[in-house]
Design a protein around this motif. Sequence first.
Motif, PDB file in Angstrom:
ATOM      1  N   ASN A   6      -5.486   6.598   2.667  1.00 45.28           N
ATOM      2  CA  ASN A   6      -5.547   6.102   4.039  1.00 45.28           C
ATOM      3  C   ASN A   6      -4.789   7.111   4.906  1.00 45.28           C
ATOM      4  OD1 ASN A   6      -4.675   4.819   6.497  1.00 45.28           O
ATOM      5  ND2 ASN A   6      -5.127   2.834   5.596  1.00 45.28           N
ATOM      6  N   VAL A  26      -6.788   5.415  -2.388  1.00 44.00           N
ATOM      7  CA  VAL A  26      -7.902   4.508  -2.124  1.00 44.00           C
ATOM      8  C   VAL A  26      -9.148   5.066  -2.794  1.00 44.00           C
ATOM      9  CG1 VAL A  26      -6.978   3.653   0.059  1.00 44.00           C
ATOM     10  CG2 VAL A  26      -8.453   5.650   0.066  1.00 44.00           C
ATOM     11  N   ASN A  62     -10.222  -0.152   0.969  1.00 48.09           N
ATOM     12  CA  ASN A  62      -8.796   0.048   1.253  1.00 48.09           C
ATOM     13  C   ASN A  62      -8.015  -0.073  -0.047  1.00 48.09           C
ATOM     14  OD1 ASN A  62      -6.272   0.234   2.324  1.00 48.09           O
ATOM     15  ND2 ASN A  62      -6.421  -1.627   3.591  1.00 48.09           N
ATOM     16  N   HIS A  78       0.813  -1.212   0.000  1.00 48.83           N
ATOM     17  CA  HIS A  78       0.000   0.000   0.000  1.00 48.83           C
ATOM     18  C   HIS A  78       0.850   1.268   0.000  1.00 48.83           C
ATOM     19  CE1 HIS A  78      -3.524  -2.453   0.826  1.00 48.83           C
ATOM     20  NE2 HIS A  78      -2.860  -3.029   1.813  1.00 48.83           N
TER      21      HIS A  78
END
Length: 371
Positions: free
Chosen positions: A320, A363, A371, A174
């Motif tokens: 995020n 995201v 997510n 991520h």
Amino acid sequence: MKITCQTADLLKGVNIVSKAVPTKTTMAILECILIDASSGEIKLTANDMEIGIETIVEGSILERGIIALDAKKFSEIVRKLPKNEVTIETDSTFKTSITCEKAKFDIIGKSGEDFSYIPNPNRNQPIIISQFTLREIISKTIFSVADNENNKMMTGELLEIRNNKLKVVALDGHRVSIRNVDLKNETNDVKVVVPKKTLNEIIKIIDGGVDDIVNIFVTENHIIFEFDQTTVVSRIIEGEYFKIEQMLSADYETKIKINKKEFFDCIDRATILVNEGQKMPIIVNTSENTMSISISSFIGSMNESIDIVKEGKDVMIGFNPKFVMDALRAIDDEEISLYMLNAKSPCFIKADDGSYIYIVLPVNFNNPGAN
């Protein structure tokens, strides 16, 4: 065996090696700390078969010998002894007396001969780096290492040396954290992946400054850190690390200069409306020389604007918030630069001098729980 040393020196040594005592093991001997006074130095060792730590304790050897003592009990005893001289004495049945002032403990140890010594591979040319720099580059990247072991490569950090420049890379699917540092000493090119656990323990142990040195040796299966009176030997993660060069050369259509503290504080305020465990994105929307940051959750919503200097197109993108805050927390610069292409492409936070790059994937903000 009979040795004497100061409580403070013994406690420091015990605290260092305890980091390599396994929490769970089927080998009882590995639950011990080895005290080796058989060769003119008092050495403490612990080893969980993945990472081994050895440190030398200042003291006097009155009678040479070796003993393995239960790490948990030995640590508790040393921690609670008076701050004075400690005497540790063993007999042929491994009964061990630990005496300090009027306190005396008698415990049963194990044969030191049964202990699994840490590997001692041949050293090659060392990588020389200051303790301060090593601690900085690890602590400012390691939060991006994956915690789960679905992909073994993601559970470690890449240490790569090319043309006398050290690059440290951590990623979890991520986000990516990269730190670059110029090495002062001539060093061979190296590429190795080091487990997160090892690096976490290293930054807990080293406490020196820019003039205190760490020598790092890389062998076929191990990486060795030597500093002060301590040696840490760790297995490396075998395999080919991810190719990130193509990602690093990505184009951008929007460049934003922003005050780091204002940006961080704004995101921090926004997360008040997110309960722990929820994954609600912040939405970043640029217009002219203003950035608005908004969040919407089941608790409520929040919107705040920050002044920026923008080059290129307006962009609306979701992130995020934790990942952005982790990156910002690791940057010391007062002003930072963000580079973005579109709502589906990663955001780059890069230093002008190339010393750091933090990449955060976006995201889907149409679905706040995504997510």
